[in-house]
Design a protein around this motif. Sequence first.
Motif, PDB file in Angstrom:
ATOM      1  N   LEU A 210       0.826  -1.211   0.000  1.00  0.00           N
ATOM      2  CA  LEU A 210       0.000   0.000   0.000  1.00  0.00           C
ATOM      3  C   LEU A 210       0.860   1.261   0.000  1.00  0.00           C
ATOM      4  N   VAL A 211       1.927   1.240   0.817  1.00  0.00           N
ATOM      5  CA  VAL A 211       2.828   2.402   0.861  1.00  0.00           C
ATOM      6  C   VAL A 211       3.513   2.593  -0.484  1.00  0.00           C
ATOM      7  N   ALA A 212       3.974   1.517  -1.095  1.00  0.00           N
ATOM      8  CA  ALA A 212       4.644   1.612  -2.388  1.00  0.00           C
ATOM      9  C   ALA A 212       3.704   2.119  -3.467  1.00  0.00           C
ATOM     10  N   GLU A 213       2.458   1.704  -3.436  1.00  0.00           N
ATOM     11  CA  GLU A 213       1.493   2.174  -4.444  1.00  0.00           C
ATOM     12  C   GLU A 213       1.230   3.671  -4.297  1.00  0.00           C
ATOM     13  N   LYS A 214       1.184   4.153  -3.057  1.00  0.00           N
ATOM     14  CA  LYS A 214       1.003   5.591  -2.859  1.00  0.00           C
ATOM     15  C   LYS A 214       2.214   6.375  -3.364  1.00  0.00           C
ATOM     16  N   GLU A 215       3.403   5.851  -3.086  1.00  0.00           N
ATOM     17  CA  GLU A 215       4.609   6.521  -3.569  1.00  0.00           C
ATOM     18  C   GLU A 215       4.646   6.533  -5.096  1.00  0.00           C
ATOM     19  N   ALA A 216       4.205   5.442  -5.708  1.00  0.00           N
ATOM     20  CA  ALA A 216       4.235   5.361  -7.165  1.00  0.00           C
ATOM     21  C   ALA A 216       3.203   6.263  -7.806  1.00  0.00           C
TER      22      ALA A 216
ATOM     23  N   LEU B 163      10.080   8.441  -9.663  1.00  0.00           N
ATOM     24  CA  LEU B 163       8.737   7.898  -9.871  1.00  0.00           C
ATOM     25  C   LEU B 163       8.806   6.487 -10.456  1.00  0.00           C
ATOM     26  N   GLU B 164       9.709   6.268 -11.403  1.00  0.00           N
ATOM     27  CA  GLU B 164       9.872   4.921 -11.980  1.00  0.00           C
ATOM     28  C   GLU B 164      10.365   3.926 -10.926  1.00  0.00           C
ATOM     29  N   VAL B 165      11.281   4.371 -10.051  1.00  0.00           N
ATOM     30  CA  VAL B 165      11.776   3.506  -8.980  1.00  0.00           C
ATOM     31  C   VAL B 165      10.626   3.117  -8.045  1.00  0.00           C
ATOM     32  N   ASN B 166       9.773   4.077  -7.727  1.00  0.00           N
ATOM     33  CA  ASN B 166       8.636   3.781  -6.855  1.00  0.00           C
ATOM     34  C   ASN B 166       7.680   2.787  -7.519  1.00  0.00           C
ATOM     35  N   GLN B 167       7.522   2.899  -8.813  1.00  0.00           N
ATOM     36  CA  GLN B 167       6.678   1.937  -9.522  1.00  0.00           C
ATOM     37  C   GLN B 167       7.288   0.525  -9.494  1.00  0.00           C
TER      38      GLN B 167
END
Length: 379
Positions: A173-179, A239-243
């Motif tokens: 969930l945290v990673a999806e918000k960052e992405a 942004l790509e790293v977060n994705q």
Amino acid sequence: MKQKLWIATVAATLCAPIFSASSRAVDELEKTLLTPPAPLSRESIDASTQTLRPALKTSTLQTSSPVPLVPGNNLAPESTENADGDIVVRNAKVEIPMGEGFEATISANGQGLLAELGLCELDADGEPVLGEDGTTKRQTLRRGLAVRKGDVLGKLQDDELTQDRIVATQELLVAEKEAAKTLEVEVAEAAARVAQASYKRASSLNDEMPGAVSPEEVQEKYYEWIRASKSIEKAKYDLEVNQEKVKVAKARVNAADVQINNRKFRSPIDGIIDDVMQNEGQWLREGDPVVRILRLDKVQVTGAIRADLYAPEAIDGKACEITVTRPGLEPQTLPGKIVYVRQIVESGHYYFYADVANKLTDSGYWLLNPGALVTVTIR
């Protein structure tokens, strides 16, 4: 003093017969041991041998060994021809086809406590149905219970793995918000536009009024524009790293799901439960068998024919009939087909294998049982 002397005299008088008898027994034993044995005659040896031979014959050890493939043996396959020229093989053996999913032993894929053991009720998504008390609805496992492929028959304790999955889900969930956060890219693009406009304004002013803006200031505004442009690339890269982190988090959740599913015992085939080897609450090690399942709607019959009369290709692929005789019932015949003939000669015979579609009797039992002996007629 006189009293002690009297007691000693009485004791010697009473013990004298015992000592003399004991000494005579010792003398007789020494004579017996020192006397050489009488020589044995041929007649006495033969008489002793004749006496022992029947006892030796009756006490011969009977060891269990494979039945030799010899014609005439009561249990070995034996092939003959009938009046119609068909090959008749008696004492063929019914077996479970190997490698085709007709027998399965479910074993523990890891070690742990056997938390549940029973046929779980599944919903439309294939997940266990929970009762009002929060426990899984399940039916007690027993021999003869019919199961379907994919049925959950129990599970090992998975509390720790469940908590790991919860942590992995929160990380996802945290990673999806960052992405999904594109604000930094938008801010960098806005700052780049402002820096570009400031640089162009200073350059235009110098073109109209030379010397209005010092060359150093113009150069500084140019570098601010370049730095803002690079900030856009940096924000897009982040942004790509977060994705990609989202993909990693999803993989962790999937790995937790795989480990939890591996703690469950699912039936790999349709069939009936032949044996239950463990009890709920036991500690299992990896590889410990739990449940054995059989599927008997198709069986394989193994027989042998004489190699000096028939070649393997002469019967390979031929249709055949399997006749089974059960106690108290009339003989019944089922159609079959020979699917393989071994090209190795054993005791002058070829082994062959025939597939047969099994049949249920009126009482609900299969007609052909693995291990039974039947007669095969090859057309």
